[in-house]
Design a protein around this motif. Structure first.
Motif, PDB file in Angstrom:
ATOM      1  N   LEU A   1      -1.715  -5.614  -8.350  1.00  0.00           N
ATOM      2  CA  LEU A   1      -0.709  -6.066  -7.758  1.00  0.00           C
ATOM      3  C   LEU A   1       0.958  -5.017  -8.849  1.00  0.00           C
ATOM      4  N   TRP A   2       1.168  -4.840  -8.423  1.00  0.00           N
ATOM      5  CA  TRP A   2       2.203  -3.389  -8.542  1.00  0.00           C
ATOM      6  C   TRP A   2       3.047  -3.819  -9.045  1.00  0.00           C
ATOM      7  N   TRP A   3       3.294  -5.360  -9.055  1.00  0.00           N
ATOM      8  CA  TRP A   3       4.650  -5.870  -9.720  1.00  0.00           C
ATOM      9  C   TRP A   3       3.947  -6.718  -9.643  1.00  0.00           C
TER      10      TRP A   3
ATOM     11  N   ASN B   1       3.860  -2.289 -12.714  1.00  0.00           N
ATOM     12  CA  ASN B   1       2.273  -1.663 -13.751  1.00  0.00           C
ATOM     13  C   ASN B   1       2.043  -0.466 -13.125  1.00  0.00           C
ATOM     14  N   ALA B   2       2.337   0.314 -12.993  1.00  0.00           N
ATOM     15  CA  ALA B   2       2.434   1.881 -11.966  1.00  0.00           C
ATOM     16  C   ALA B   2       3.868   2.602 -12.826  1.00  0.00           C
ATOM     17  N   PRO B   3       3.404   4.569 -12.078  1.00  0.00           N
ATOM     18  CA  PRO B   3       1.611   5.135 -11.277  1.00  0.00           C
ATOM     19  C   PRO B   3       1.403   5.168 -12.818  1.00  0.00           C
TER      20      PRO B   3
ATOM     21  N   SER C   1      11.345   6.991  -8.731  1.00  0.00           N
ATOM     22  CA  SER C   1      12.625   6.871  -8.553  1.00  0.00           C
ATOM     23  C   SER C   1      12.208   6.581  -6.720  1.00  0.00           C
ATOM     24  N   ASP C   2      11.582   7.508  -6.747  1.00  0.00           N
ATOM     25  CA  ASP C   2      11.032   7.509  -4.896  1.00  0.00           C
ATOM     26  C   ASP C   2      10.422   6.374  -4.410  1.00  0.00           C
ATOM     27  N   ALA C   3       9.399   5.461  -5.035  1.00  0.00           N
ATOM     28  CA  ALA C   3       9.189   4.408  -5.304  1.00  0.00           C
ATOM     29  C   ALA C   3      10.418   3.021  -5.085  1.00  0.00           C
ATOM     30  N   VAL C   4      10.949   3.007  -6.071  1.00  0.00           N
ATOM     31  CA  VAL C   4      11.712   2.071  -6.250  1.00  0.00           C
ATOM     32  C   VAL C   4      13.260   2.116  -4.696  1.00  0.00           C
ATOM     33  N   THR C   5      13.543   3.199  -4.822  1.00  0.00           N
ATOM     34  CA  THR C   5      13.804   3.952  -3.412  1.00  0.00           C
ATOM     35  C   THR C   5      13.604   3.407  -1.966  1.00  0.00           C
ATOM     36  N   TYR C   6      12.283   3.172  -1.617  1.00  0.00           N
ATOM     37  CA  TYR C   6      11.714   2.537  -0.486  1.00  0.00           C
ATOM     38  C   TYR C   6      11.969   1.600  -0.486  1.00  0.00           C
ATOM     39  N   VAL C   7      11.298   0.809  -1.978  1.00  0.00           N
ATOM     40  CA  VAL C   7      10.844  -1.088  -1.944  1.00  0.00           C
ATOM     41  C   VAL C   7      12.457  -1.446  -1.904  1.00  0.00           C
ATOM     42  N   ARG C   8      13.878  -1.577  -2.684  1.00  0.00           N
ATOM     43  CA  ARG C   8      14.850  -1.888  -1.738  1.00  0.00           C
ATOM     44  C   ARG C   8      14.884  -2.103  -0.062  1.00  0.00           C
ATOM     45  N   ALA C   9      14.559  -0.912   0.024  1.00  0.00           N
ATOM     46  CA  ALA C   9      14.178  -0.447   1.822  1.00  0.00           C
ATOM     47  C   ALA C   9      13.928  -1.543   2.328  1.00  0.00           C
ATOM     48  N   HIS C  10      12.416  -1.690   2.234  1.00  0.00           N
ATOM     49  CA  HIS C  10      11.313  -2.564   2.549  1.00  0.00           C
ATOM     50  C   HIS C  10      10.749  -3.217   2.561  1.00  0.00           C
TER      51      HIS C  10
ATOM     52  N   ARG D   1       0.963  -1.296  -0.028  1.00  0.00           N
ATOM     53  CA  ARG D   1      -0.087  -0.019  -0.290  1.00  0.00           C
ATOM     54  C   ARG D   1       0.964   1.388   0.000  1.00  0.00           C
ATOM     55  N   LYS D   2       1.936   1.080   0.762  1.00  0.00           N
ATOM     56  CA  LYS D   2       2.423   2.576   1.146  1.00  0.00           C
ATOM     57  C   LYS D   2       3.360   2.628  -0.850  1.00  0.00           C
ATOM     58  N   ILE D   3       4.089   1.483  -1.257  1.00  0.00           N
ATOM     59  CA  ILE D   3       4.700   1.415  -2.414  1.00  0.00           C
ATOM     60  C   ILE D   3       3.746   2.259  -3.104  1.00  0.00           C
ATOM     61  N   LYS D   4       2.281   1.778  -3.635  1.00  0.00           N
ATOM     62  CA  LYS D   4       1.448   2.238  -3.959  1.00  0.00           C
ATOM     63  C   LYS D   4       0.743   4.142  -4.635  1.00  0.00           C
ATOM     64  N   ARG D   5       0.566   4.154  -2.680  1.00  0.00           N
ATOM     65  CA  ARG D   5       0.478   5.614  -2.675  1.00  0.00           C
ATOM     66  C   ARG D   5       2.019   6.202  -3.228  1.00  0.00           C
ATOM     67  N   LEU D   6       3.336   5.890  -3.247  1.00  0.00           N
ATOM     68  CA  LEU D   6       4.578   6.409  -3.659  1.00  0.00           C
ATOM     69  C   LEU D   6       3.936   6.840  -5.028  1.00  0.00           C
ATOM     70  N   LEU D   7       3.824   5.795  -5.829  1.00  0.00           N
ATOM     71  CA  LEU D   7       3.500   5.954  -7.346  1.00  0.00           C
ATOM     72  C   LEU D   7       2.582   6.503  -8.119  1.00  0.00           C
TER      73      LEU D   7
END
Length: 454
Positions: free
Chosen positions: A254-256, A268-270, A295-304, A242-248
């Motif tokens: 399913l976002w990936w 399949n976003a943004p 860019s913002d979403a990928v940074t978060y994805v790697r970390a979480h 949900r957090k990733i979708k908000r960033l996107l």
């Protein structure tokens, strides 16, 4: 408004002539060109980019869906050839027939491929016939089909203006590195996605907007680890996603999704609204905004997100995914009620999921010797939003190509082509034109009795 060109205006700029000219080399355009060529017509296909495939390749819309009615596969023909050829390359994946049902087991196996019935509201969603594919595989198959069919392909040719003589389309002018070039033909098929040809030739249309999408792919993903985490920790996984979708700024359910390339996932976003797919300034802003979100979403994805710790950006789609711009107001305008009630027309020449496209919805008003096919076909905005997936657009393209070939062979206007001849041609080319309604169809008796030639 610029004056419409006539044949006299472009006499010295003609670079080629053919029976049929197809403008736009996306899924609908390639289907139209190949289908027309297989009728025996000479065909020129024009494409503005360096490769064929449109949103399937350049836009990286990497799942073929919306082609089943229950267990019945309704969209066939050229789309089958793509699937078969890409599968032989190892670049297309789809669930076997015995695994197309709803269960936790089948969902865990196939859900992350995107091969499920997204129209249902039950969970787990039923696995169905849908196809995950690779964008370069789509380009390669497009090239092979075009070459094998003898289509004259001209890439790097950006449509500019139609050539119209007294209401009859005679050809088009493209901008190229060599300057303006005219391509003349007896029939023109507009598969640009935005009715660029029809709108400038004088055909009536409406304009609306919907979502724009700039999708991307990540590499270095341990998809097994990611799926194990999601299945073992569903509540935590949902919170992260949900957090990733908000960033996107919005995404598919399913976002990936997994792709045929191991370790590479499709994102399949943004999904963004408020942009005009026909306005260069708006599209430029959309590109910038989408890349910031990515860019913002990928940074978060790697970390979480477990399984994505070592992920990296492989690529971003070359084309913005524009869902809706101009829509033709043709001889018949398909409504949301037509789609949702599964209205069957006697002049149905193409099928989607469980809906039917009448030939009249591919025929513009006010302009002769012009057909349209693809997401800009004659439909209301509400109807188009639920009937514009790639496979049904390909079926429309195949029907339009066959109609053009029939018109050329018989020496008649495309407006006078008998829909039953198109239906027969579709069957001969392995496609289902929707001439035989499914059990859940709503029969449109008005067209059966009064509007379609016997």
């Amino acid at each position: 408004m610029r004056r419409i060109l006539t044949s006299d205006d472009v006499r010295d700029d003609v670079v080629t002539r053919s029976d049929v000219v197809v403008v736009g080399g996306g899924p609908a355009g390639v289907s139209a060109a190949v289908a027309a060529a297989r009728t025996g017509a000479s065909v020129t296909l024009l494409e503005r980019y360096a490769a064929l495939g449109g949103l399937a390749s350049g836009g990286m819309v990497l799942v073929l869906d919306d082609m089943i009615n229950g267990s019945e596969i309704t969209v066939t023909g050229v789309v089958d050839e793509y699937v078969e050829r890409m599968a032989k390359m190892g670049l297309a994946v789809y669930p076997p027939e015995q695994e197309r049902y709803a269960s936790t087991e089948t969902w865990n196996t196939w859900g992350r491929w995107g091969t499920f019935d997204f129209h249902t509201h039950v969970n787990p969603k039923p696995i169905c016939y849908a196809v995950a594919f690779d964008p370069d595989g789509w380009k390669r198959v497009s090239n092979d089909l075009v070459r094998e069919s003898g289509v004259n392909l001209r890439l790097h040719s950006w449509f500019s203006r139609p050539v119209v003589d007294e209401g009859r389309l005679r050809g088009v002018v493209c901008e190229t590195k060599s300057g303006p070039q005219a391509v003349m033909g007896d029939v023109v098929i507009d598969t640009t996605g935005d009715i660029d040809v029809a709108s400038r030739a004088g055909a009536p249309f409406i304009q609306d907007s919907y979502l724009t999408t700039l999708v991307f792919r990540l590499g270095g993903v341990d998809t097994d680890a990611a799926e194990r985490f999601e299945q073992a920790n569903p509540k935590e996984a949902r919170a992260i996603n949900r957090k990733i979708k908000r960033l996107l700024g919005g995404a598919w359910e399913l976002w990936w999704l997994k792709t045929p390339i191991p370790g590479v996932v499709w994102c399949n976003a943004p999904h963004m609204s408020g942009y005009d797919g026909t306005d260069p300034a708006s599209l430029t802003q959309a590109e910038f905004d989408a890349r910031d979100k990515i860019s913002d979403a990928v940074t978060y994805v790697r970390a979480h997100l477990p399984g994505f710790e070592n992920s990296y950006l492989v690529d971003v789609a070359e084309q913005m995914g524009v869902r809706q711009t101009r829509l033709l107001e043709g001889e018949y305008v398909v409504t949301k009620d037509d789609v949702s009630t599964r209205r069957h027309f006697a002049d149905s020449v193409a099928r989607g999921r469980d809906y039917y496209t009448p030939y009249r919805a591919l025929l513009p008003k006010n302009v002769d010797q012009l057909l349209v096919a693809g997401r800009h076909y004659s439909a209301t905005p509400e109807a188009q939003r639920i009937s514009r997936e790639i496979p049904p657009c390909m079926a429309q393209g195949q029907a339009a190509g066959i109609a053009a070939g029939i018109a050329v062979d018989k020496g008649i206007p495309v407006r006078d082509v008998d829909p039953t001849d198109i239906q027969r041609g579709m069957r001969n080319q392995g496609a289902d034109p929707g001439d035989t309604p499914s059990a859940n169809a709503l029969l449109d008796t008005a067209t059966i009795t009064s509007e379609v030639p016997a």
